[in-house]
Design a protein around this motif. Structure first.
Motif, PDB file in Angstrom:
ATOM      1  N   GLY A 335       0.809  -1.209   0.000  1.00 48.82           N
ATOM      2  CA  GLY A 335       0.000   0.000   0.000  1.00 48.82           C
ATOM      3  C   GLY A 335       0.840   1.255   0.000  1.00 48.82           C
ATOM      4  N   ALA A 336       1.954   1.242   0.754  1.00 49.23           N
ATOM      5  CA  ALA A 336       2.843   2.403   0.759  1.00 49.23           C
ATOM      6  C   ALA A 336       3.438   2.629  -0.628  1.00 49.23           C
ATOM      7  N   ALA A 337       3.811   1.554  -1.302  1.00 57.66           N
ATOM      8  CA  ALA A 337       4.321   1.682  -2.671  1.00 57.66           C
ATOM      9  C   ALA A 337       3.247   2.246  -3.594  1.00 57.66           C
ATOM     10  N   MET A 338       1.994   1.799  -3.409  1.00 54.07           N
ATOM     11  CA  MET A 338       0.905   2.308  -4.229  1.00 54.07           C
ATOM     12  C   MET A 338       0.679   3.801  -3.985  1.00 54.07           C
ATOM     13  N   VAL A 339       0.788   4.260  -2.739  1.00 50.73           N
ATOM     14  CA  VAL A 339       0.609   5.684  -2.448  1.00 50.73           C
ATOM     15  C   VAL A 339       1.689   6.506  -3.145  1.00 50.73           C
ATOM     16  N   ARG A 340       2.931   6.045  -3.067  1.00 53.36           N
ATOM     17  CA  ARG A 340       4.004   6.773  -3.753  1.00 53.36           C
ATOM     18  C   ARG A 340       3.733   6.844  -5.253  1.00 53.36           C
ATOM     19  N   PHE A 341       3.265   5.726  -5.779  1.00 47.91           N
ATOM     20  CA  PHE A 341       2.939   5.698  -7.208  1.00 47.91           C
ATOM     21  C   PHE A 341       1.780   6.631  -7.524  1.00 47.91           C
ATOM     22  N   MET A 342       0.728   6.591  -6.719  1.00 42.70           N
ATOM     23  CA  MET A 342      -0.448   7.425  -6.986  1.00 42.70           C
ATOM     24  C   MET A 342      -0.096   8.913  -6.973  1.00 42.70           C
ATOM     25  N   ARG A 343       0.741   9.320  -6.035  1.00 42.74           N
ATOM     26  CA  ARG A 343       1.155  10.725  -5.993  1.00 42.74           C
ATOM     27  C   ARG A 343       1.949  11.085  -7.247  1.00 42.74           C
ATOM     28  N   TRP A 344       2.841  10.182  -7.630  1.00 42.17           N
ATOM     29  CA  TRP A 344       3.623  10.405  -8.866  1.00 42.17           C
ATOM     30  C   TRP A 344       2.695  10.491 -10.070  1.00 42.17           C
ATOM     31  N   LEU A 345       1.710   9.598 -10.151  1.00 39.57           N
ATOM     32  CA  LEU A 345       0.791   9.577 -11.280  1.00 39.57           C
ATOM     33  C   LEU A 345       0.013  10.881 -11.369  1.00 39.57           C
ATOM     34  N   GLU A 346      -0.541  11.300 -10.243  1.00 39.63           N
ATOM     35  CA  GLU A 346      -1.355  12.510 -10.235  1.00 39.63           C
ATOM     36  C   GLU A 346      -0.553  13.733 -10.663  1.00 39.63           C
ATOM     37  N   SER A 347       0.712  13.809 -10.239  1.00 45.96           N
ATOM     38  CA  SER A 347       1.515  14.983 -10.568  1.00 45.96           C
ATOM     39  C   SER A 347       2.061  14.949 -11.984  1.00 45.96           C
ATOM     40  N   ASN A 348       2.089  13.758 -12.596  1.00 50.42           N
ATOM     41  CA  ASN A 348       2.689  13.647 -13.931  1.00 50.42           C
ATOM     42  C   ASN A 348       1.678  13.563 -15.073  1.00 50.42           C
ATOM     43  N   ILE A 349       0.429  13.245 -14.789  1.00 49.91           N
ATOM     44  CA  ILE A 349      -0.564  13.206 -15.865  1.00 49.91           C
ATOM     45  C   ILE A 349      -0.646  14.548 -16.606  1.00 49.91           C
ATOM     46  N   PRO A 350      -0.623  15.700 -15.901  1.00 47.19           N
ATOM     47  CA  PRO A 350      -0.733  16.973 -16.618  1.00 47.19           C
ATOM     48  C   PRO A 350       0.427  17.264 -17.574  1.00 47.19           C
ATOM     49  N   THR A 351       1.561  16.561 -17.433  1.00 47.37           N
ATOM     50  CA  THR A 351       2.708  16.837 -18.305  1.00 47.37           C
ATOM     51  C   THR A 351       2.493  16.363 -19.732  1.00 47.37           C
ATOM     52  N   GLY A 352       1.562  15.426 -19.928  1.00 49.36           N
ATOM     53  CA  GLY A 352       1.342  14.877 -21.261  1.00 49.36           C
ATOM     54  C   GLY A 352       2.418  13.903 -21.702  1.00 49.36           C
ATOM     55  N   GLN A 353       3.286  13.479 -20.780  1.00 50.43           N
ATOM     56  CA  GLN A 353       4.408  12.597 -21.114  1.00 50.43           C
ATOM     57  C   GLN A 353       4.153  11.139 -20.771  1.00 50.43           C
ATOM     58  N   LEU A 354       2.991  10.833 -20.230  1.00 54.89           N
ATOM     59  CA  LEU A 354       2.736   9.466 -19.788  1.00 54.89           C
ATOM     60  C   LEU A 354       1.983   8.668 -20.843  1.00 54.89           C
ATOM     61  N   ASP A 355       2.280   7.367 -20.878  1.00 57.01           N
ATOM     62  CA  ASP A 355       1.480   6.419 -21.649  1.00 57.01           C
ATOM     63  C   ASP A 355       1.334   5.148 -20.825  1.00 57.01           C
ATOM     64  N   GLU A 356       0.615   4.184 -21.356  1.00 55.04           N
ATOM     65  CA  GLU A 356       0.315   2.982 -20.584  1.00 55.04           C
ATOM     66  C   GLU A 356       1.571   2.198 -20.224  1.00 55.04           C
ATOM     67  N   VAL A 357       2.585   2.241 -21.071  1.00 56.67           N
ATOM     68  CA  VAL A 357       3.800   1.465 -20.813  1.00 56.67           C
ATOM     69  C   VAL A 357       4.655   2.113 -19.736  1.00 56.67           C
ATOM     70  N   ASN A 358       4.927   3.417 -19.848  1.00 56.59           N
ATOM     71  CA  ASN A 358       5.811   4.005 -18.836  1.00 56.59           C
ATOM     72  C   ASN A 358       5.133   4.122 -17.474  1.00 56.59           C
ATOM     73  N   ILE A 359       3.809   4.128 -17.443  1.00 51.28           N
ATOM     74  CA  ILE A 359       3.110   4.052 -16.153  1.00 51.28           C
ATOM     75  C   ILE A 359       3.366   2.696 -15.504  1.00 51.28           C
ATOM     76  N   ASP A 360       3.257   1.633 -16.291  1.00 52.74           N
ATOM     77  CA  ASP A 360       3.530   0.278 -15.794  1.00 52.74           C
ATOM     78  C   ASP A 360       4.958   0.189 -15.266  1.00 52.74           C
ATOM     79  N   GLU A 361       5.894   0.740 -16.004  1.00 48.23           N
ATOM     80  CA  GLU A 361       7.302   0.692 -15.593  1.00 48.23           C
ATOM     81  C   GLU A 361       7.522   1.436 -14.278  1.00 48.23           C
ATOM     82  N   GLN A 362       6.868   2.565 -14.115  1.00 48.32           N
ATOM     83  CA  GLN A 362       7.058   3.340 -12.890  1.00 48.32           C
ATOM     84  C   GLN A 362       6.426   2.643 -11.686  1.00 48.32           C
TER      85      GLN A 362
END
Length: 608
Positions: A335-362
Motif C-alpha cells: 500500500g505504501a508503494a501504491m501511495v508513492r505511485f499514486m502521488r507520482w501519477l497525479e503529478s505527472n498526468i498533466p505533463t502529457g508525457q505518460l502512456d500505458e507502458v511508462n506508467i507500468d514501468e514506474q
C-alpha cells in the motif's frame, strides 16, 4: 494480462495459416479428424510455461483461458467473457471462429466437436493437458458414436520448431516463519483427512498445492512462484517427483527441509511408472478436474479411485494465524508503494508525457524498492480510455495509448512477497470526465461497498454474495461479464481456489481465513472501463440463536480516487464505509511514508 497489437499484419496472417496447415497435415498423417488444444499444462495450471503455450502459438490469442479446435476445414476458439474483446482483435484476419463461451446460441466446445466428427472418426489431443473430467465429458457426448480418441502423441512436437523446453528453475525454501506450519505438520493434517476418507494414497498434480505443502517455491511459470512437480502422499511415505537437477547439491536448505520430513525424491517423469505399479486395490485419492488424462490412463483398473477436491486445496485456502499477521505487513508495504505511485501519477498526468507502458514501468519501480519484493503477481493491466474496457489488457509499445488530461485510467496490478500476494485495482480520473464516466465509477463503488459490508451466515456460497454485489448495477440495467471475486494465494498464485464469488455455482462455503477479491466493474467498448478491487479476509462476526455469521475485512490498503464520485448517488452508509476505510488506510500507511507522500495521503483520504 495480454498484448493487443495494432494490427495482425499480412505476415502474421500467413504465418498463422501455415501453422494451421502444418497441424492439419500432421493430423492427416495420424488419422485424426479434430485436434483439441487447451490453455492448460500437465498440471491444469491457469498460467503456463512457454512449453505449453501451443494454443497461443497456433492461434495468436494470448488470453489465459481458451480452447482451440482444428479440423481439416474449420477452426474455432472458445473463451470466456473476460476475453471477448481481446479475442475478437487477435483472431481478426484469420480463419479461426471466435466462440463466446456461455453466450446464447453458442455451442459448447464438446457439442461442436461432436457434431463435426462423423462416425468412425478420430479426435486427438495431448493426454497430458486434458483433465480426466474433460475427457469423460467428451466421451459422454460421443457415447452414441463410434469415434476414437488418441491422446498418446502430442502433434505440436511434430510441427513446432524450437518449442521451448520444460522449465527447470531453482527451487527455494519458503521458511516456516512465513508459512506458519512446517511440512511435517501439513502432511500430518493431510494424512488425517486421508484416514477419514479411507484413502491409502493421495496424488497431487496442482503446482500451488505442492509448493504450499512442501514449503518450497520456484519460478517455472511467470509471476507464479511454483515449480513443475507431482507428489504422492501415503500413510508412511512422501514422494516428490521433480527434476532433481534443480535441487543442486549445495542447496542445503531445500534438502534439509525434505530430509527432515522423510521425503523421497524421484524424477519428474517417473510418476507414470509409479502410478502404473501401485498395489492392487490401493485406495487412491485424486481430483479428476486437475489430473491429466495421461496420468489417469496409467492407473491400473484394480485401483480404487476416491474422487474429490484434494485436501491440500482446502487446507491451503484457509490461512493460518501466522499467514494472516504476515499478510498485514505485506499489504502495508504494498500500500505504501501504491501511495508513492499514486502521488507520482497525479503529478505527472498533466505533463502529457505518460502512456500505458511508462506508467507500468514506474509502478514496478516503486514496488521493487522494497527489499522483500519478489516480482509481480501478474503483468499489470494499465488501460486508458477504451483500453480499460478490455479486462485483461496488457500494453506494449505498439498499442499503448498516451494519457490525456481527461477520462479514466484503470490499473490492475499486484506483487509477490514472501509474506503475501497482492492484487489491487484502482481507476483514476485523468482530468475532465463525462457524466457517464462519473456515474459508472460511482455505481462500481456502490457495488464494491455492497460486498465489503455484507454480513452472511455460515454455509454461504459465493454465488449468493455475487448477487448482493451486482444489485446496484442490476438496478440500473448494467452488468459485468466476469466473476466478482476469486481466492488469492499466499506467496503463490494470484488466482486460487476453491472459493469463488461468481454467478457460477461452486459448492464451496466461505470460511474464516479464506481470502477473496472484491472487484466489480463496468466496461463500455471503445469508451472506458471501471474496476475497483480489494483483497478481503473472511472473518467471524457474531454467533447467536440463528447461527454463526461472518464478515469481510479489507486486507488491501490504498486510497480510492474520490474525484469521479457522484456523492448524491451514494447513501449515508456507503459514504460512512468509504470514510472509515480511508481512515484505516491513513493510519496504517502514514508510518511507512514521509514528506510529500504523507501530505498527499492525508488529502487523498479526507472525508467525503
Amino acid at each position: 494480462m495480454v498484448n493487443i497489437p495494432n494490427s495482425s499484419g499480412a505476415n502474421k496472417t500467413r504465418e498463422r495459416a501455415k501453422k494451421l496447415q502444418d497441424l492439419r497435415d500432421a493430423m492427416a498423417a495420424h488419422g485424426i479428424d479434430a485436434w483439441i488444444i487447451p490453455s492448460s499444462d500437465a498440471h491444469n495450471s491457469e498460467y503456463v510455461a512457454p512449453h505449453w503455450e501451443g494454443r497461443v502459438w497456433l492461434s495468436g490469442f494470448t488470453g489465459s483461458a481458451g480452447t482451440l479446435v482444428v479440423t481439416q476445414d474449420k477452426a474455432a476458439l472458445w473463451t470466456d467473457g473476460r476475453y471477448f474483446i481481446q479475442a475478437s482483435e487477435q483472431l481478426a484476419d484469420s480463419e479461426i471462429t471466435l466462440m463466446k463461451d456461455g453466450q446464447p446460441g453458442v455451442p459448447s466446445m464438446v457439442d461442436w466437436v461432436a457434431g463435426e466428427v462423423t462416425e468412425q472418426g478420430c479426435i486427438g489431443f495431448d493426454g497430458a493437458t486434458q483433465s480426466l473430467s474433460n475427457v469423460r465429458n467428451l466421451e459422454k457426448k460421443l457415447a452414441d458414436k463410434s469415434i476414437t480418441l488418441k491422446f498418446d502423441h502430442d502433434l505440436l512436437n511434430d510441427i513446432w520448431p524450437d518449442r521451448p523446453a520444460l522449465p527447470a528453475e531453482p527451487v527455494f525454501v519458503h521458511e516456516d516463519l512465513y508459512s506458519g506450519r512446517s511440512l511435517t505438520e501439513k502432511v500430518a493434517d493431510v494424512r488425517e483427512i486421508l484416514k477419514e476418507r479411507q484413502a491409502a494414497e493421495l496424488l497431487i498434480t496442482t503446482l500451488d498445492d505442492i509448493a504450499w505443502l512442501f514449503n518450497l517455491r520456484g519460478s517455472d511459470i511467470e509471476c507464479n512462484p511454483v515449480f513443475l512437480a507431482y507428489a504422492l502422499i501415503s500413510t508412511d511415505r512422501i514422494t516428490l517427483f521433480i527434476n532433481k537437477e534443480r535441487i543442486e547439491a549445495d542447496a542445503l536448505a531445500v534438502l534439509a527441509v525434505l530430509a527432515k520430513a522423510g521425503v523421497d525424491l524421484a524424477d519428474y517423469d517417473d510418476i507414470l511408472d509409479r502410478l502404473s505399479t501401485l498395489p492392487d486395490n490401493t485406495r487412491l485419492m485424486i481430483n479428476p478436474a486437475n489430473t491429466g488424462y495421461k496420468l489417469a490412463a496409467a492407473i491400473p483398473e484394480s485401483i480404487k479411485l476416491i474422487e474429490d477436491r484434494l485436501p491440500t486445496t482446502d487446507l491451503k485456502a484457509i490461512k493460518n494465524s501466522t499467514e494472516i499477521e504476515r499478510m498485514k505487513d505485506c499489504h502495508r508495504r504494498d500500500g505504501a508503494a501504491m501511495v508513492r505511485f499514486m502521488r507520482w501519477l497525479e503529478s505527472n498526468i498533466p505533463t502529457g508525457q505518460l502512456d500505458e507502458v511508462n506508467i507500468d514501468e514506474q509502478l514496478l519501480q516503486f514496488r521493487s524498492e522494497s527489499e522483500y519484493f519478489k516480482g509481480v503477481s501478474f503483468p499489470s493491466i494499465v488501460g486508458y480510455a477504451g483500453h480499460g474496457a478490455i479486462c485483461h489488457y496488457r500494453a506494449d509499445e505498439a498499442s499503448a495509448y498516451p494519457i490525456k488530461n481527461k477520462g479514466l485510467l484503470l490499473i490492475d496490478s499486484g506483487a509477490q512477497y514472501p509474506d503475501g500476494t497482492t492484487d489491487i485495482t484502482r481507476t483514476f480520473a485523468c482530468g475532465e470526465m463525462t457524466d457517464e464516466e462519473k456515474r459508472d465509477y460511482t455505481l462500481v463503488m456502490k457495488s464494491h461497498i455492497a460486498l465489503a459490508t455484507a454480513k452472511f451466515k455460515e454455509g454461504t456460497r459465493g454465488i449468493q454474495l455475487d448477487a448482493i454485489t451486482r444489485q446496484p448495477l442490476w438496478s440500473e440495467g448494467i452488468d459485468f461479464n466476469h466473476g466478482t471475486g476469486h481466492g488469492v494465494g499466499y506467496f503463490l498464485n494470484v488466482h486460487e481456489g476453491p472459493q469463488s464469488i461468481s454467478p457460477r455455482w461452486f459448492d464451496v462455503a466461505l470460511k474464516p481465513g479464506m481470502l477473496v477479491t472484491n472487484e466489480p466493474g463496468i466496461y463500455r467498448d471503445n469508451k472506458h472501463g471501471v474496476r475497483l478491487e480489494n483483497i478481503m479476509l473472511v472473518a467471524e462476526d457474531i454467533e447467536n440463536e440463528f447461527g454463526k455469521f461472518f464478515k469481510l475485512i479489507p486486507m488491501t490498503l490504498a486510497p480510492f480516487d474520490t474525484k469521479p464520485l457522484v456523492k448524491e448517488l451514494m447513501t449515508d452508509a456507503e459514504i460512512q464505509w468509504l470514510n472509515g476505510y480511508h481512515r484505516m488506510v491513513k493510519e496504517a500507511l502514514s508510518p511507512l511514508l514521509d514528506g510529500h507522500d504523507v501530505d498527499w495521503l492525508k488529502e487523498a483520504t479526507k472525508n467525503l
